[in-house]
Scaffold this active site. Structure first.
Site, PDB file in Angstrom:
ATOM      1  N   ASP A 185      50.286  51.277  39.058  1.00 18.90           N
ATOM      2  CA  ASP A 185      48.757  51.072  39.555  1.00 18.90           C
ATOM      3  C   ASP A 185      48.374  52.101  40.745  1.00 18.90           C
ATOM      4  O   ASP A 185      48.740  53.387  40.423  1.00 18.90           O
ATOM      5  CB  ASP A 185      48.867  49.529  40.360  1.00 18.90           C
ATOM      6  CG  ASP A 185      47.375  48.968  40.285  1.00 18.90           C
ATOM      7  OD1 ASP A 185      47.052  48.606  39.266  1.00 18.90           O
ATOM      8  OD2 ASP A 185      46.827  48.924  41.351  1.00 18.90           O
ATOM      9  N   TYR A 213      40.304  50.570  47.196  1.00 23.79           N
ATOM     10  CA  TYR A 213      39.393  50.784  46.121  1.00 23.79           C
ATOM     11  C   TYR A 213      37.981  51.809  46.779  1.00 23.79           C
ATOM     12  O   TYR A 213      37.677  52.797  45.915  1.00 23.79           O
ATOM     13  CB  TYR A 213      38.838  49.684  45.098  1.00 23.79           C
ATOM     14  CG  TYR A 213      40.041  49.007  44.401  1.00 23.79           C
ATOM     15  CD1 TYR A 213      39.945  49.270  43.007  1.00 23.79           C
ATOM     16  CD2 TYR A 213      40.837  48.377  44.970  1.00 23.79           C
ATOM     17  CE1 TYR A 213      41.018  48.824  42.244  1.00 23.79           C
ATOM     18  CE2 TYR A 213      41.943  47.481  44.206  1.00 23.79           C
ATOM     19  CZ  TYR A 213      41.823  47.717  42.932  1.00 23.79           C
ATOM     20  OH  TYR A 213      42.912  47.303  42.262  1.00 23.79           O
ATOM     21  N   HIS A 241      51.654  44.955  33.203  1.00 26.44           N
ATOM     22  CA  HIS A 241      51.272  45.831  34.278  1.00 26.44           C
ATOM     23  C   HIS A 241      52.098  45.734  35.303  1.00 26.44           C
ATOM     24  O   HIS A 241      52.514  46.822  36.212  1.00 26.44           O
ATOM     25  CB  HIS A 241      49.980  45.540  34.850  1.00 26.44           C
ATOM     26  CG  HIS A 241      49.397  46.460  35.603  1.00 26.44           C
ATOM     27  ND1 HIS A 241      48.939  47.599  35.433  1.00 26.44           N
ATOM     28  CD2 HIS A 241      48.961  46.094  36.845  1.00 26.44           C
ATOM     29  CE1 HIS A 241      48.651  48.340  36.469  1.00 26.44           C
ATOM     30  NE2 HIS A 241      48.468  47.282  37.532  1.00 26.44           N
TER      31      HIS A 241
END
Length: 396
Positions: free
Chosen positions: A188, A321, A374
Site C-alpha cells: 500500500d 493521501y 491486500h
C-alpha cells in the site's frame, strides 16, 4: 550473510508500552449508544455502493459483547515498542531482534488503513532461525515503524512527502539502529516509501520485497494488446483492478481532496471509523477472510479501528493521501542492482504482471498465491513469511 552494523548516531531511544486504557470508557460508551438503521435503505444495493448494513451491525454487536481491548492490547505489547526523535518527528517503531548474529535487518512498511498491527502475525516468526531449501539459515531483525501521522508517530508538516518518510526511515535504520545494510518490504502506501528507499539509498537497501507498487497498473486492453499471459488467479486480480479503479476508489478521492471533511467528521466517532475502515478490510481482502491461513477476524478489524480511534490519529492518517497526490507514476527502473522479490495474492486490489514488475527493478522472484488479498500479513501470514524468508537467498 553477516548484517553489517554502523556506530549509531546518538539518538535517544525510549522503550514504549501501549496503554490506551484512559480512552476505553468513551470508546465503549459511543459504540454502545450509536444507533444504526434497523433496515437497509435500499436492500438491493450491492457492495459497489459501499458498506453493507448487516456487516456493520454485526461488527458493532461484536464490539459491544465480545471484543476485549485489554486482551488485544496485551497481544500488541508482546513485541518490543520504541520511540525516537529524528529532526522534528517523533517516530514509533517495533524492533524485534533475532538471536542469530547473522540476522538480516528487515524494514516492514504498512499503508492505510494499516499499521504495525497488520504485521503482528509475521514479526516473531521472522526472527526465528529457519533453514531454507538451499540449506542456509535465515532470520531477521525486524523493524516496523508507524508512518508519520499514524498511531504513535507524530503528524508531519502539510507538505511532507513519501520521499521524506523514506529519508526518515533510512536514518532510523542506519543512524539510529546502526544497520548499514538492510532489506525492505512495502505494501500500500508503504510500497511508495519502500520504493523511494530502493531507488534512493542503493548502498543501504540491498533487497526489496513488494506486494504493491507505486506504478500505474496495466488495464485489460493493454494486457490483451500486448499478449501478456495471465494465470487463473491473475485473471481474478485483474477484475479486482477494474473494480478498484472504477467504483471502489471513493475513499481515495475523499481523502485526497477533502481530508478534513472525513477526518473531522469521524474524529470522535468510532462506529463511523469502523464503517470507513472496516469496509476497506472487508472489500480488499480474500472473501474467505477469517478462515485459515487468514487471521483477519472480527477481532483483528476491531483492533485496527480501535488503534486509530484511541490514538486520535484517524484524521492525520487520511492526510497521507492529500500530501501525496498522484502516487502512481510512470514506469522507471531503479539504478539499484539490489534484488527485488514480488508476492502476488489472488484477491489483491491491483494486478502487476511479472513483465511490469520487472520494469522497475532487478526482479529475481515472482510468486503467486491462491489465497490472500491486500493485507497479506493478516490475509495469508504463512505465505508472506515464506516469501520474505526468500530474501535470505539474495541478500549480500
Amino acid at each position: 550473510m553477516q548484517a553489517s552494523m554502523t556506530s549509531p548516531v546518538k539518538h535517544e531511544i525510549h522503550p514504549f508500552r501501549i496503554d490506551l486504557s484512559s480512552r476505553i470508557s468513551r470508546l465503549e460508551l459511543l459504540v454502545k449508544n450509536t444507533e444504526l438503521p434497523s433496515n437497509p435503505l435500499y436492500p438491493g444495493a450491492g457492495l459497489e455502493f459501499g458498506l453493507q448494513l448487516d456487516f456493520l451491525r454485526d461488527l458493532q454487536a461484536h464490539w459491544i459483547n465480545d471484543f476485549d481491548w485489554a486482551k488485544q492490547e496485551a497481544k500488541l505489547n508482546q513485541v518490543s515498542h520504541y520511540k525516537t526523535t529524528i529532526g522534528d518527528q517523533t517516530i514509533h517503531f517495533v524492533h524485534e531482534k533475532s538471536q542469530d548474529e547473522n540476522a538480516i535487518p528487515l524494514l516492514l512498511l504498512h499503508g492505510w488503513p494499516g499499521s504495525f498491527h497488520e504485521f503482528l502475525p509475521v514479526i516473531k516468526p521472522l526472527t526465528e532461525r529457519h533453514i531454507n531449501l538451499e540449506g542456509r539459515p535465515v532470520s531477521f531483525n525486524v523493524v516496523v515503524p508507524s508512518l508519520p501521522g499514524f498511531l504513535f508517530s507524530s503528524a508531519p508538516p502539510q507538505d511532507w512527502k513519501d520521499l521524506d518518510s523514506a529519508k526518515l526511515f533510512n536514518t532510523l535504520m542506519t543512524d539510529v539502529l546502526g544497520y548499514s545494510k538492510y532489506a525492505i518490504h512495502g505494501t500500500d502506501w508503504g510500497s511508495n516509501v519502500a520504493y523511494h528507499l530502493y531507488e534512493s539509498f542503493t548502498s543501504n537497501v540491498r533487497a526489496a520485497h513488494f506486494t504493491f507498487l507505486p506504478f500505474i497498473p496495466p488495464l485489460p486492453q493493454h494486457i490483451a494488446d500486448n499478449n501478456i499471459p495471465l494465470s487463473e488467479h491473475q485473471q481474478v486480480t485483474l477484475q479486482r483492478t477494474v473494480g478498484w479503479l472504477s467504483t471502489d476508489q471513493g475513499y481515495f478521492q475523499a481523502q485526497t481532496f477533502k481530508p478534513n471533511d472525513i477526518g473531522l467528521a469521524l474524529h470522535d466517532n468510532p462506529i463511523g471509523q469502523l464503517a470507513w475502515i472496516g469496509t476497506q478490510y472487508h472489500r480488499s481482502s480474500d472473501p474467505r477472510a477469517g478462515t485459515g491461513p487468514s487471521v483477519l477476524t472480527k477481532d483483528a478489524i476491531l483492533t485496527a479501528v480501535s488503534l486509530y480511534y484511541l490514538t486520535g490519529s484517524f484524521h492525520s492518517s487520511v492526510w497521507q493521501y492529500a500530501r501525496n497526490v498522484n502516487p502512481f507514476r510512470d514506469y522507471t527502473k531503479t539504478p539499484s542492482d539490489a534484488p527485488l522479490l514480488w508476492s502476488s495474492f489472488k484477491y489483491e486490489i491491483v494486478l502487476w504482471p511479472e513483465s511490469h514488475v520487472a520494469k522497475v527493478g532487478n526482479l529475481v522472484s515472482y510468486k503467486e498465491h491462491d489465497f490472500g488479498g491486500h493485507f497479506a500479513g493478516l490475509d495469508n501470514p504463512v505465505a508472506l513469511i515464506e516469501d520474505l524468508r526468500d530474501i535470505g537467498r539474495f541478500f549480500k
